[in-house]
Design a protein around this motif. Structure first.
Motif, PDB file in Angstrom:
ATOM      1  N   GLU A 230       0.827  -1.203   0.000  1.00  0.00           N
ATOM      2  CA  GLU A 230       0.000   0.000   0.000  1.00  0.00           C
ATOM      3  C   GLU A 230       0.863   1.256   0.000  1.00  0.00           C
TER       4      GLU A 230
ATOM      5  N   LEU B   7      -6.314   7.181   2.970  1.00  0.00           N
ATOM      6  CA  LEU B   7      -6.026   5.890   2.352  1.00  0.00           C
ATOM      7  C   LEU B   7      -7.368   5.180   2.189  1.00  0.00           C
ATOM      8  N   GLU B   9      -9.476   2.081   1.271  1.00  0.00           N
ATOM      9  CA  GLU B   9      -9.299   0.643   1.145  1.00  0.00           C
ATOM     10  C   GLU B   9     -10.479   0.067   0.377  1.00  0.00           C
ATOM     11  N   THR B  10     -10.172  -0.817  -0.577  1.00  0.00           N
ATOM     12  CA  THR B  10     -11.234  -1.436  -1.363  1.00  0.00           C
ATOM     13  C   THR B  10     -11.224  -2.936  -1.114  1.00  0.00           C
ATOM     14  N   ALA B  16      -9.780  -1.386  -6.519  1.00  0.00           N
ATOM     15  CA  ALA B  16      -8.781  -0.326  -6.317  1.00  0.00           C
ATOM     16  C   ALA B  16      -8.431   0.330  -7.659  1.00  0.00           C
ATOM     17  N   ARG B  43      -4.570  -2.901  -2.979  1.00  0.00           N
ATOM     18  CA  ARG B  43      -5.996  -2.855  -2.666  1.00  0.00           C
ATOM     19  C   ARG B  43      -6.409  -1.517  -2.074  1.00  0.00           C
ATOM     20  N   THR B  44      -5.533  -0.545  -2.210  1.00  0.00           N
ATOM     21  CA  THR B  44      -5.784   0.754  -1.603  1.00  0.00           C
ATOM     22  C   THR B  44      -5.416   1.846  -2.607  1.00  0.00           C
TER      23      THR B  44
END
Lengths: 293, 200
Positions: A230, B7, B9-10, B16, B43-44
């Motif tokens: 991330e 941030l 998040e998905t 994302a 995923r973010t």
């Protein structure tokens, strides 16, 4: 464009400016001066725009020979400044005659001094910045003895300064942090453990991150692995598997897979960049900045 | 995430990517001009430089984001020589003869999910789960620039030589990173990618 010759590069001296913001989505770190207020001040003292490139020294200073008369200023870590051996002012514009040596001494307080010259160091920019990025290798290489650095034409007048207030680092480094986004990856008491634990600046710290020595923060049960990569931000307090938090500085990677327990606001990062190994760290939890959904 | 950044998040990587595409559309349309960075990852998606992060976070969760498949665009063709040292091993993991590996890769639609690791290193998704392969147990100390590797759900090419643990199946001469070009990265997030066989 004639400028300066590097007579003594010192332990690690790099060109820095305001960095390469806006390219993180391509995997490009922000980079730029770790102590931005000191970088900006050095430029203002010699009449430069704030984005002009300065030199960032590390612990041991550096020595330059001016090819022509230059106006210079040294800020950041306090140190002895000499022009051809004679003591000169730190934190004020200094005239360096053509052919003279400008010596930036070892840091007496702090770690990183900033050297600005009127006109700025005019190396080729990469993605709009002259900063040396030690993580990805963008920008000029760290200085080596014998390097020649071009200097642009001076434009502004030197600032008339009598006294320079400097917030010198005290006996400890205070690092406020906004908890999250991944505090749920740690044991419930982990943010408190960060606040109450005895942490110190690790000698393994660098431009990528301030590493810490101290008690390991424990992961929550079932949260032992890595996160899917991330995005990271400056000031992110990332906790690698050894449990010792790392505070990301300018050359930090743009993405990472270890959980971030909190984020230190950017205005607190210059002090982190000036704290010597062994300095006691006090983490202070700020009220969560996390938006409530 | 800290001050002025959110941030998002998905549920998965596709969402994302879809959210990232939607953010770029909205920025192009003039929304949130003050935003400094929009950075997708696995995923973010990070949005940094917001004046009102709370307002943004509340708004973004209510958005109707179209799936990424509907957001088309020309695929960028990347010529590859399938000469990597791990071709045999990957083919074995896929349970296919090594000679069939190039057809599988050139027949797959890839998309740049995000960049990271190094400037211009693009994480490409598109391989079906049965073709996901683990990293090598011991990373190589030097992977040559231009190497095409596979790891987990991703394919990626090394813009410059660096250590790396991905399974190497090929090499490209495509200029993956050129700071003098705009954008400097050949493969930016959201770009569709098709591999072709390089004519030697």
């Amino acid at each position: 464009m004639s400028g300066v010759t590097v007579v003594r590069a010192g332990a690690l001296t790099t060109l820095q400016d305001l960095g390469r913001a806006g390219y993180a989505h391509l995997g490009v770190p922000r980079s730029g001066a770790l102590d931005l207020p000191a970088h900006r001040l050095a430029n203002r003292l010699v009449g430069n725009a704030e984005g002009a490139a300065t030199l960032e020294t590390t612990v041991s200073g550096c020595t330059l020979r001016a090819a022509r008369p230059l106006l210079a200023a040294v800020t950041g870590a306090a140190c002895a400044v000499r022009v051809d051996g004679r003591p000169a002012a730190w934190g004020a514009p200094v005239r360096v005659p053509g052919g003279a040596l400008l010596e930036v001494g070892a840091a007496a307080v702090g770690l990183r001094s900033y050297v600005a010259v009127a006109g700025g160091f005019a190396v080729e920019p990469v993605l709009g910045s002259r900063a040396t990025d030690l993580l990805s290798g963008l920008g000029p290489a760290p200085l080596a003895d014998g390097d020649e650095l071009p200097v642009g034409a001076g434009r502004g007048a030197a600032a008339a300064v009598d006294v320079l207030p400097y917030a010198s680092a005290g006996g400890e480094l205070v690092l406020p942090f906004l908890p999250g986004p991944r505090e749920d990856w740690f044991e419930p008491g982990a943010p408190a453990a960060l606040v109450t634990g005895e942490y110190a600046v690790s000698p393994a710290s660098n431009r990528i991150g301030l590493r810490t020595d101290g008690p390991a923060l424990r992961r929550a049960a079932g949260r032992e692995g890595e996160l899917p990569s991330e995005p990271m931000v400056p000031g992110a307090v990332q906790v690698p598997p050894d449990g010792r938090p790392v505070v990301f500085l300018a050359d930090h990677p743009t993405t990472g897979g270890y959980p971030v327990i909190g984020v230190v606001p950017e205005e607190s990062l210059p002090a982190a960049a000036q704290s010597a190994p062994g300095t006691r760290i006090r983490f202070v939890a700020l009220r969560s900045g996390r938006p409530e959904l | 995430m800290g001050r002025g950044a959110v941030l998002v998040e998905t549920e998965d990587g596709e969402r994302a990517q879809a959210l990232h595409a939607e953010l770029l559309r909205r920025r192009a349309a003039g929304e949130f001009a003050q935003v400094r960075e929009i950075v997708p990852a696995a995923r973010t998606v990070l949005v940094a430089g917001l004046d009102d992060p709370k307002g943004f976070a509340a708004a973004v969760s209510a958005w109707e984001v179209p799936p990424v498949a509907e957001a088309g665009g020309e695929a960028r063709e990347v010529p590859v020589r399938f000469d990597g040292p791990d071709v045999e091993e990957v083919a074995a993991l896929w349970s296919v003869p090594a000679a069939e590996l190039p057809d599988i890769v050139t027949g797959t639609d890839f998309r740049v999910a995000f960049c990271g690791f190094a400037p211009g290193f693009a994480y490409l998704t598109g391989l079906p789960p049965q073709l996901h392969v683990p990293r090598r147990p011991t990373p190589r100390t030097a992977v040559p620039a231009g190497s095409l590797g596979l790891a987990g759900p991703y394919a990626g090419m090394y813009p410059r030589s660096s250590p790396g643990g991905w399974q190497l199946i090929g090499t490209t001469d495509a200029p993956l990173w050129d700071p003098a070009r705009d954008p400097a990265a050949l493969l930016t997030p959201g770009t569709r990618v098709r591999f072709t066989r390089a004519t030697a």
